[in-house]
Design a protein around this motif. Sequence first.
Motif, PDB file in Angstrom:
ATOM      1  N   VAL A   4       8.459 -77.832  73.444  1.00 47.20           N
ATOM      2  CA  VAL A   4       9.287 -76.663  73.147  1.00 47.20           C
ATOM      3  C   VAL A   4      10.153 -76.296  74.353  1.00 47.20           C
ATOM      4  CG1 VAL A   4       9.236 -74.200  72.589  1.00 47.20           C
ATOM      5  CG2 VAL A   4       7.675 -75.772  71.427  1.00 47.20           C
ATOM      6  N   ALA A   5       9.572 -76.387  75.551  1.00 42.11           N
ATOM      7  CA  ALA A   5      10.267 -75.969  76.768  1.00 42.11           C
ATOM      8  C   ALA A   5      11.122 -77.069  77.376  1.00 42.11           C
ATOM      9  CB  ALA A   5       9.241 -75.492  77.802  1.00 42.11           C
ATOM     10  N   GLN A   6      11.133 -78.260  76.777  1.00 35.16           N
ATOM     11  CA  GLN A   6      11.873 -79.386  77.357  1.00 35.16           C
ATOM     12  C   GLN A   6      13.364 -79.049  77.478  1.00 35.16           C
ATOM     13  OE1 GLN A   6      11.382 -83.016  75.187  1.00 35.16           O
ATOM     14  NE2 GLN A   6      12.200 -84.301  76.827  1.00 35.16           N
ATOM     15  N   GLY A   7      13.937 -79.347  78.641  1.00 32.27           N
ATOM     16  CA  GLY A   7      15.346 -79.086  78.873  1.00 32.27           C
ATOM     17  C   GLY A   7      15.652 -77.686  79.350  1.00 32.27           C
ATOM     18  N   GLN A   8      14.657 -76.818  79.416  1.00 33.47           N
ATOM     19  CA  GLN A   8      14.835 -75.449  79.884  1.00 33.47           C
ATOM     20  C   GLN A   8      14.310 -75.341  81.321  1.00 33.47           C
ATOM     21  OE1 GLN A   8      13.640 -72.394  76.910  1.00 33.47           O
ATOM     22  NE2 GLN A   8      13.136 -74.134  75.579  1.00 33.47           N
ATOM     23  N   ARG A  13       9.085 -69.164  65.107  1.00 29.13           N
ATOM     24  CA  ARG A  13       9.438 -70.574  64.953  1.00 29.13           C
ATOM     25  C   ARG A  13       8.608 -71.446  65.896  1.00 29.13           C
ATOM     26  NH1 ARG A  13      14.724 -68.423  64.856  1.00 29.13           N
ATOM     27  NH2 ARG A  13      15.124 -69.183  66.990  1.00 29.13           N
ATOM     28  N   VAL A  14       8.418 -70.956  67.148  1.00 27.89           N
ATOM     29  CA  VAL A  14       7.601 -71.709  68.096  1.00 27.89           C
ATOM     30  C   VAL A  14       6.170 -71.830  67.574  1.00 27.89           C
ATOM     31  CG1 VAL A  14       6.621 -71.708  70.425  1.00 27.89           C
ATOM     32  CG2 VAL A  14       9.027 -71.120  70.086  1.00 27.89           C
ATOM     33  N   ARG A  15       5.659 -70.727  67.030  1.00 24.46           N
ATOM     34  CA  ARG A  15       4.275 -70.753  66.515  1.00 24.46           C
ATOM     35  C   ARG A  15       4.119 -71.796  65.424  1.00 24.46           C
ATOM     36  NH1 ARG A  15       0.142 -71.864  66.624  1.00 24.46           N
ATOM     37  NH2 ARG A  15      -1.808 -70.794  66.180  1.00 24.46           N
ATOM     38  N   ALA A  16       5.141 -71.969  64.616  1.00 30.51           N
ATOM     39  CA  ALA A  16       5.071 -72.948  63.537  1.00 30.51           C
ATOM     40  C   ALA A  16       5.122 -74.382  64.065  1.00 30.51           C
ATOM     41  CB  ALA A  16       6.212 -72.720  62.550  1.00 30.51           C
ATOM     42  N   GLN A  17       5.616 -74.563  65.295  1.00 29.09           N
ATOM     43  CA  GLN A  17       5.769 -75.890  65.883  1.00 29.09           C
ATOM     44  C   GLN A  17       4.548 -76.358  66.667  1.00 29.09           C
ATOM     45  OE1 GLN A  17      10.060 -74.700  67.458  1.00 29.09           O
ATOM     46  NE2 GLN A  17       9.640 -76.834  67.912  1.00 29.09           N
ATOM     47  N   VAL A  18       3.732 -75.430  67.137  1.00 27.38           N
ATOM     48  CA  VAL A  18       2.683 -75.803  68.092  1.00 27.38           C
ATOM     49  C   VAL A  18       1.287 -75.563  67.535  1.00 27.38           C
ATOM     50  CG1 VAL A  18       4.212 -75.320  70.039  1.00 27.38           C
ATOM     51  CG2 VAL A  18       2.675 -73.526  69.223  1.00 27.38           C
TER      52      VAL A  18
END
Length: 402
Positions: A305-309, A291-296
């Motif tokens: 992707v890492a926001q809030g973590q 899913r991350v790969r599809a976003q970036v």
Amino acid sequence: MISRLCLCLTLLVTGTAQFAAAQSFSPAIKVNDKVVTEFELDQRTRMLRLFRTPGDIDALAADQLIDDRLRMQAAEEIGISPSEDQIMAGMEEFAGRANLSAEQFVAALQQAGVAPESFRDFVRAGVAWRETIRARFGPRIQISEQQIDRALASGGASGASVQVLMSEIFLPLTPGAEDETRALAQRIRGMSAEAFARAAREHSSAPSAGAGGRVNWVPVSNLSPQLRSVILGLRPGQISEPVELDGQLALFLLRAVEETENRAPSYAAVEYAAYYIAGGRSAQALERAARVRAQVDTCDDLYGVAQGQPDSVLERGTRAPGEIPEDIAAELAQLDPGEVSTALTRSNGQTLVFLMLCGRSFDVSGAVSREGVALDIQNQRLASFAQGYLQQLRSEARIVRY
């Protein structure tokens, strides 16, 4: 060739060979009015086997000797005859590739049944050809400042480089099962290439497992110093000792080594990002990575992707090649900017590494001089002239095989 650099090791296992009791000096090939004897064919075949040259050795030996006759003929036509000093310098240079003196190199060849005169003739033809090409074509080559600027802008001079074709297996060192994993790695070391591929499909944690562990060509300069020494210590077909890389045992099968004309420029620094996903290689973690790969598309996208973590889930930095962890360097060597690897884990296999290559910067500073770039451009063009001229000589020659 890299295989020549391994000559000293090869000779250790080759053993001492004796000359045949009766060598044949009967004609094997006639090139115009020059004869190649059966003895010369036998000698060149022995040399090529010692150099671990791939391909049909018998056919290659014949082709090389035909070309040598044509090279010497071309040299004689314009009055070029290498001096003893030039030949000795050529022998020293060639022997130096195996970290030997010419005297040591000749002694090693003799142990394997290659006469000193055969090595000398081999070098003499090469020296004569180099001088012939310089004399015939050197005056035609004019290199402009603009051409040097373009070469520098693209990463430096053009020249020879080495790349390797490998297969890989990564075995996670699961707590409590380390002994079994190490035993499996040792069994894999004794396997054939076909069995290695089956073991990769069955046991490897790397994405290449489905392809039998096969990965694309990798420039040797892209490998970390540790892996470079491991890979270059192999002959094609050999499997490395297990290499421990952050909680995994890695084994590499060297399939081929290739010398290329256009060298990939040296990297001064590599920028990459690592996004850490809990769950190791579980189905859930791999789905999250997909899913991350599809976003970036770029490393910058991972900040969203890492926001809030926690800050620790995303690592991004720029390092010199020698400062990058071995396993990460091995993966980055196979990536282009914007590409991703999910082959690695951390925390004893409990965390999946989503690794993205951001970019590479090239070392074109004081390490590359304009004079050096100009010389490399000239040598590349001379090599092109040499190839075309040899093809012409071949097409015009009368070649008879007995």
